[in-house]
Design an enzyme around this catalytic site. Structure first.
Site, PDB file in Angstrom:
ATOM      1  N   GLY A   1       4.243  -7.584   0.542  1.00  0.00           N
ATOM      2  CA  GLY A   1       4.829  -8.588   1.417  1.00  0.00           C
ATOM      3  C   GLY A   1       4.176  -9.959   1.327  1.00  0.00           C
TER       4      GLY A   1
ATOM      5  CB  SER B   1       5.592  -0.450  -7.499  1.00  0.00           C
ATOM      6  OG  SER B   1       5.163  -1.476  -6.639  1.00  0.00           O
ATOM      7  NE  ARG B   2       8.158  -1.841 -15.086  1.00  0.00           N
ATOM      8  CZ  ARG B   2       7.343  -2.295 -16.039  1.00  0.00           C
ATOM      9  NH1 ARG B   2       6.742  -3.477 -15.905  1.00  0.00           N
ATOM     10  NH2 ARG B   2       7.122  -1.582 -17.126  1.00  0.00           N
TER      11      ARG B   2
ATOM     12  CB  SER C   1       7.187  -9.466  -4.892  1.00  0.00           C
ATOM     13  OG  SER C   1       6.839  -8.614  -5.962  1.00  0.00           O
TER      14      SER C   1
ATOM     15  CB  THR D   1      -0.432  -4.170  -9.242  1.00  0.00           C
ATOM     16  OG1 THR D   1      -0.729  -4.758  -7.966  1.00  0.00           O
ATOM     17  CG2 THR D   1      -1.732  -3.972  -9.996  1.00  0.00           C
TER      18      THR D   1
ATOM     19  CG  ASP E   1      11.563   0.473   2.868  1.00  0.00           C
ATOM     20  OD1 ASP E   1      11.581   1.674   2.558  1.00  0.00           O
ATOM     21  OD2 ASP E   1      10.758  -0.341   2.359  1.00  0.00           O
TER      22      ASP E   1
ATOM     23  CB  SER F   1       7.678   6.400  -0.578  1.00  0.00           C
ATOM     24  OG  SER F   1       9.004   6.804  -0.342  1.00  0.00           O
TER      25      SER F   1
END
Lengths: 506, 506
Positions: free
Chosen positions: B169, B195-196, B200, B204, B257, B265
């Site tokens: 975020g 994650s990709r 955003s 990372t 979400d 998750s």
């Protein structure tokens, strides 16, 4: 904007969908289920993105049938695409997810996007789930109903219009082909549209199709109601409240049916034909949609209030749905039984009573009969043969199949009697099991398939007497149905002997 | 059972789907979205029905890629189909719609059906909507997490394993490539997967991919953690908790979400790598996912409780997310800034503080530092150069791209400075606007694209000074990004003059 070469994919997918190559999609920052504008020669439409690694090459766009036809493209044509926002109505669906009340404009936007295929399957499923859980209040239900009417065709009659609807759930419910001609014979105007069977053995439209053409246009309906006073057609053939079909498409696989959506769907179709007065049939009983009186009353009150908001005066009839109406189940068998009733032959009391109850309510609503005298008048009209005459006028006006008498109705060639294994009384009749057997025999598609009940609830049977007869259009399906019938045992027999007391002392 | 001739349709549809001719479907009483069993040579699988009037002839079955491959069929092969029940898990989804708590077995069944592609898009969308509205309690969340772990691969290490995760975020959040090597240099074992970017400018995994290979198998991850103590890889390349990807596929277009799904998750992926201790980063601030402390505390408490139930000791770090971390946004620019920090160069305090705060918590959890001394130890390790050394070991072990120094990181060829229109102080930095600009410039796909902030919150700027520089890999995207930047004005400047008092008396 990316220019792409069209590759048509001749599959109907129920909406505007395209396929992009994975790399082209990445280039535009698009994910599956995103939306794009597709443009060609000034024609612009919105489509949902699917992504393929192999079938669609870079520079190509796969276009399914619906969008190919709308854009009028052939293989090798080029179209331009650009990412576009998801429609505002997705935000309104989220608002409902968060438990907020929607405004009139928001509901109109959602319904418009449903009709225009702007919502993806995911969004539509989410919408239906959200209103199932959160519900809608009467304002929202009213707006939804009006939005459904306004996004489809409507019929304007220059006179007062009557209608009748059953919320379903009981097999053999062939009151309409009897009640509608009675009311029309007395001078009422009834542009009745019906549905086909979804999970039942025969919808009124399936039954009527045995006798006449049920795929009428708005203009045909108007003309026939002008001329003979009533129609008995298939609602799915006309573009009245088209949002309904698209919503049902998602409700059906989930097996949910939000209360507010039921209200809106039924009443939108009635409003679209300009109904001023209507009777709502609410079959009540175990194995129907309405298990008890409290539920029935809630249904009735909500329908009446929504009717008031739409300018439709509605009366509800809570009817006995504990076992089939009449003795016939299945399109042709039901059509035959309805004609027998119209011809004044001896048929099951339950059918005559229900049909004349409902016709009587219509006559009272129409001020043709005094309060409390509608049913007697309906019975008189039925007995006089005028209802039969009117029914023949209706089926002839729609396009008769040449059937003028109940004996002419072609029923299933193959039949099997199911005999009672013992002496006793019929204590339980299972609606669900009977429907399952009739469907296994081929109903509603095989019009001749179905069941004739020889015994109904509380009736006495001897050992070996015929309980019911299964009809089918094919031997294989008949055998299958008999197998299922022996397994399900839809009629439970309670012997005279309730308990045996042994001679020895335990 | 109906025998049909296969017509392959080479489109991926994300599940097992077939197309039947309308008449064949009617014959079997099938509707769109119904399920059939498809059988060939002893191989039986379940598929979802689509219906076509034209593309598929009677006696044919259209088979999309996924099921064609699973059944190993080619055009002209024959398969047999028969209607089959919808899976039990659809009933469990309905149970959740009706607001009931699910049992452990029911949740396992749902997750198993999601992983096996037994649920249609409609059912999956309904499931996600229902848990968004109804929620899940901690029992259900625990069962869901465990079900997600059990339906995928897991890694068993023979030693204590540490992990770290950010709920995201805030842009520029490149703490992991600094904190992970610090902890590994001190002897902790960290199989970190990331994650990709979804919405955003860089995940990372995107950042690490500039420097090394991030698509590692479970075996590679195990080997590298054994050898050098840590990985920094892409979680999407490994089959850890595969249900997650399929659920995200539906959540993404709806933009919802569910809280319990976020918990499950994240923790399922941690449990799958066998984490014993972990730190959770919760960036808080306007324009992040967590606007205030109350929400942050709720997040933390839920994660801690779920961690306890899974045997993972979790500490949460609520971090300042009111503006970007460090000064770089975008994959290559962030990779460069992270390397600069590791090399001991002067970078933004916010980045060094955050990375060493989190690394320090890991060191304390691992009993390498005393309580309260972790951060100092982390700073020492960073200063000593050991973290940089460890980082190079990690990227070499994963498959280096030959980048050993921050100067070697290839950044966008095209750049544009955005100047301050006036003198004053930076009063507001908009995370969302910066992300929008970086994405317009090409991030995350164009690795060189992004933003370097020259000014951050509370800093003074002169008129004409550079506020920030936009980088891009293509001139066209740079121009577009500059246009958007001028419109969005992500940095607000408050002049020194707050109010002007006129010389005359009003």
């Amino acid at each position: 904007m990316l220019e792409l070469k069209v590759k048509r994919i001749d599959i109907e997918v129920g909406g505007f969908e395209i396929i992009l190559n994975e790399e082209d999609a990445k280039e535009l920052g698009l994910h599956p289920q995103d939306r794009v504008k597709v443009a060609r020669r000034g024609l612009i439409t919105t489509a949902i993105v699917n992504i393929s690694e192999s079938m669609i090459k870079r520079g190509e766009i796969g276009m399914f049938i619906e969008i190919s036809e709308k854009m009028n493209v052939k293989n090798g044509d080029t179209v331009k695409i650009a990412p576009t926002m998801r429609p505002m109505s997705v935000d309104y669906i989220k608002k409902k997810i968060y438990g907020e009340k929607l405004t009139k404009d928001e509901i109109y936007e959602i319904i418009k996007d449903i009709v225009d295929d702007n919502l993806s399957t995911i969004e539509l499923a989410s919408y239906v789930t959200a209103i199932q859980i959160r519900g809608m209040d009467m304002d929202e239900t009213e707006w939804m109903t009006k939005a459904m009417v306004d996004t489809g065709e409507t019929i304007d009659f220059e006179y007062t219009v009557f209608d009748v609807h059953s919320i379903g759930g009981v097999p053999g419910n062939k009151y309409a082909p009897i009640a509608v001609p009675i009311a029309a014979a007395a001078g009422l105007k009834i542009p009745k549209t019906s549905s086909r069977a979804i999970s039942s053995a025969a919808g009124t439209a399936d039954l009527m199709e045995v006798l006449t053409n049920v795929r009428l246009s708005v203009n045909d309906i108007r003309r026939i109601v002008d001329e003979v006073g009533a129609t008995l057609t298939w609602g799915g053939a006309v573009n009245l409240a088209p949002a309904d079909d698209k919503i049902v498409h998602v409700e059906y696989p989930l097996g949910i049916d939000p209360h507010s959506q039921v209200l809106a769907s039924v009443m939108a179709k009635k409003k679209a034909v300009g109904a001023n007065f209507m009777v709502l049939d609410i079959p009540m009983g175990p194995e129907t949609k309405v298990p008890d009186e409290k539920t029935a009353r809630k249904y009735a009150m909500d329908f009446i209030e929504l009717g008031e908001r739409l300018g439709i005066t509605l009366e509800a009839a809570v009817t006995y749905g504990g076992q089939p109406i009449g003795r016939a189940i299945g399109p042709a068998l039901e059509a035959r039984e309805a004609m027998q009733a119209l011809e004044g032959r001896r048929v099951s009391h339950s059918l005559i009573e229900k049909a004349t109850d409902i016709a009587g309510m219509l006559l009272e609503l129409g001020n043709i009969a005094e309060r409390g005298e509608g049913k007697d008048m309906a019975k008189d009209i039925l007995k006089s043969g005028k209802a039969r005459e009117k029914f023949l006028e209706i089926i002839n006006a729609q396009g008769s199949r040449g059937i003028e008498k109940s004996e002419d109705v072609p029923i299933g060639k193959y039949k099997a009697d199911i005999h009672s294994p013992e002496e006793g009384y019929i204590s339980i009749v299972s609606n669900k099991a009977l429907v399952k057997i009739a469907r296994t025999a081929g109903a509603p598609k095989d019009k001749g398939a179905g069941i004739i009940l020889n015994k109904k609830k509380s009736e006495k049977t001897d050992k070996g007497e015929v309980l019911y007869t299964i009809y089918a259009d094919s031997k294989a399906k008949l055998d299958e149905a008999v197998k299922i019938a022996k397994m399900l045992k839809p009629l439970k027999i309670e012997g005279m002997l309730l308990e045996r007391i042994p001679s020895y002392k335990a």
